[in-house]
Design an enzyme around this catalytic site. Structure first.
Site, PDB file in Angstrom:
ATOM      1  NE  ARG A  75      -3.579   2.490   0.489  1.00  0.00           N
ATOM      2  CZ  ARG A  75      -4.538   2.807   1.344  1.00  0.00           C
ATOM      3  NH1 ARG A  75      -4.969   1.926   2.211  1.00  0.00           N
ATOM      4  NH2 ARG A  75      -5.071   4.007   1.318  1.00  0.00           N
ATOM      5  CG  ASP A  80       6.864   6.892  -2.774  1.00  0.00           C
ATOM      6  OD1 ASP A  80       6.742   8.103  -2.514  1.00  0.00           O
ATOM      7  OD2 ASP A  80       7.919   6.397  -3.186  1.00  0.00           O
ATOM      8  N   PRO A 170      -7.006   7.724  -5.307  1.00  0.00           N
ATOM      9  CG  PRO A 170      -7.053   6.037  -6.900  1.00  0.00           C
ATOM     10  CD  PRO A 170      -6.156   7.052  -6.282  1.00  0.00           C
TER      11      PRO A 170
END
Ligand SMILES: *[C@@H]1O[C@H](CO)[C@@H](O)[C@H](O)[C@H]1NC(C)=O
Ligand SMILES: CC(=O)N[C@H]1CO[C@H](CO)[C@@H](O)[C@@H]1O
Length: 345
Positions: A75, A80, A170
């Protein structure tokens, strides 16, 4: 479907990507090399021959007592790379940095990266970038969790800025169209999206991201018709309707089948097919648009195809806007830039 030129592209591209691969995931030649990165950069340049082994060892030690590290690192890497590029700006500790944005989480992962950095600074001071550490540690952790291993090209350098405003990730409840647009804006394609969403086979999410699917899908007052009713009933127990402010927001497993084992499993794709995906964005892969279902079918049928696609997509994601050569710097502490005089080192 024939009217969209992209459809013609996707499968030949997939076939090409797969044929480039030979049996051994460690064979660098089998992956198209990203323009600026190199295979075993630290060994080739003789700056830290065993960097990759030191990293793997630290990940192993950590993984033994905290298996949640695999989804957390994945994640973190995704967060990043999708923001300013894979420049480790997500690791910077400062007010209004990317790290403080609500979409970002996973303190365990920051602790592990710090540990690895300390070890590397002792062995090869100033040599190994935080962004390479993040890419390599993620590969190792997800491999320990059961995902296929894949080659990681190296030679990234670390960014020197980070702002909260730049975080525009998102949310997990977006539609796949918005999700695809986000991937495309980074130069990635439908296949990368379907492949990288496979990360949702591990880890957890908050109820708030799925309650609309459970109770009031698109303001219909009804659940999402594409959710398997067995799963629906189970998730409704875990996530009661949200009726008041300050109500607790429980965590649920993204893949109830593997749940607390945090194992990486191909069942993500078969669950999409049986309408048992927890997040809306995952379930939408089954609606057939843009050939996503075809890719899902292929991955559900054979983990081998997925293994190859994962290597390609991780390599493509890990190459987004990388800094190399004289760009950026090699941070001495992943939490702050070298110019930061307030940094504890
Ligand atoms: C719902 O899930 C079960 C397994 O839990 C599966 O056997 C069934 O086929 C699924 N239903 C649909 C409509 O996909
Ligand atoms: C990128 C892409 O091909 N997007 C298309 C996906 O499918 C919808 C229709 O189902 C098109 O409107 C998009 O352009």
């Amino acid at each position: 479907m024939g009217s969209d030129p992209r459809f013609v592209m996707i499968l030949p591209l997939l076939a090409l990507a797969l044929s480039l691969f030979v049996a051994n995931a460690d064979a660098a030649v089998s992956l198209p090399q990203p323009v600026k990165l190199e295979w075993h950069y630290y060994k080739v340049h003789n700056t830290c021959d065993d960097a990759e082994a030191y990293i793997r060892h630290q990940v192993e030690l950590f993984y033994k007592h905290d298996k949640t590290i695999a989804p957390k690192l994945l994640r973190l890497l995704y967060s990043d790379c999708f923001v300013t590029g894979c420049d480790a700006s997500i690791l910077l500790d400062r007010p209004n940095s990317e790290k403080t944005a609500p979409q970002n989480w996973g303190l365990g992962a920051f602790v592990l990266i710090d540990k690895i950095k300390v070890v590397l600074e002792q062995r090869c001071p100033g040599a190994v970038s935080c962004s390479d550490i993040l890419n390599l540690a993620t590969r190792d952790a997800v491999h320990m969790a059961g995902a296929p291993s894949y080659p990681v090209f190296t030679g990234r350098r670390d960014g020197m800025t980070s702002t909260k405003e730049s975080v525009d990730l998102p949310s997990p409840s977006i539609s796949w169209k918005e999700s695809l647009a986000c991937f495309q804006s980074k130069g990635l394609d439908v296949q990368d999206m379907v492949t990288l969403l496979g990360a949702h086979t591990m880890g957890q999410t908050r109820c708030r991201y799925i309650v609309d699917r459970l109770y009031n899908y698109k303001n219909t007052g009804k659940p999402d018709p594409s959710m398997n009713t067995t799963l629906l009933n189970r998730l409704r127990k875990e996530c009661p309707p949200r009726t008041r402010k300050g109500q607790s927001d429980p965590l649920v497993y993204l893949n109830p089948e593997t749940g607390s084992s945090y194992r990486f499993s191909e069942s993500y794709y078969s669950r999409v097919k049986t309408h048992e995906a927890v997040l809306g964005v995952d379930q939408q892969l089954s609606n057939g648009d843009n050939n996503t279902l075809q890719i899902v079918d292929e991955f559900a049928a054979g983990f081998e195809d997925f293994r190859k696609a994962l290597a390609l997509s991780m390599s493509r994601m890990g190459s987004i806007n990388v800094l190399t050569g004289k760009q950026g710097e090699i941070r001495r502490n992943c939490r702050c830039t070298n110019a930061d005089t307030n940094c504890k080192r």
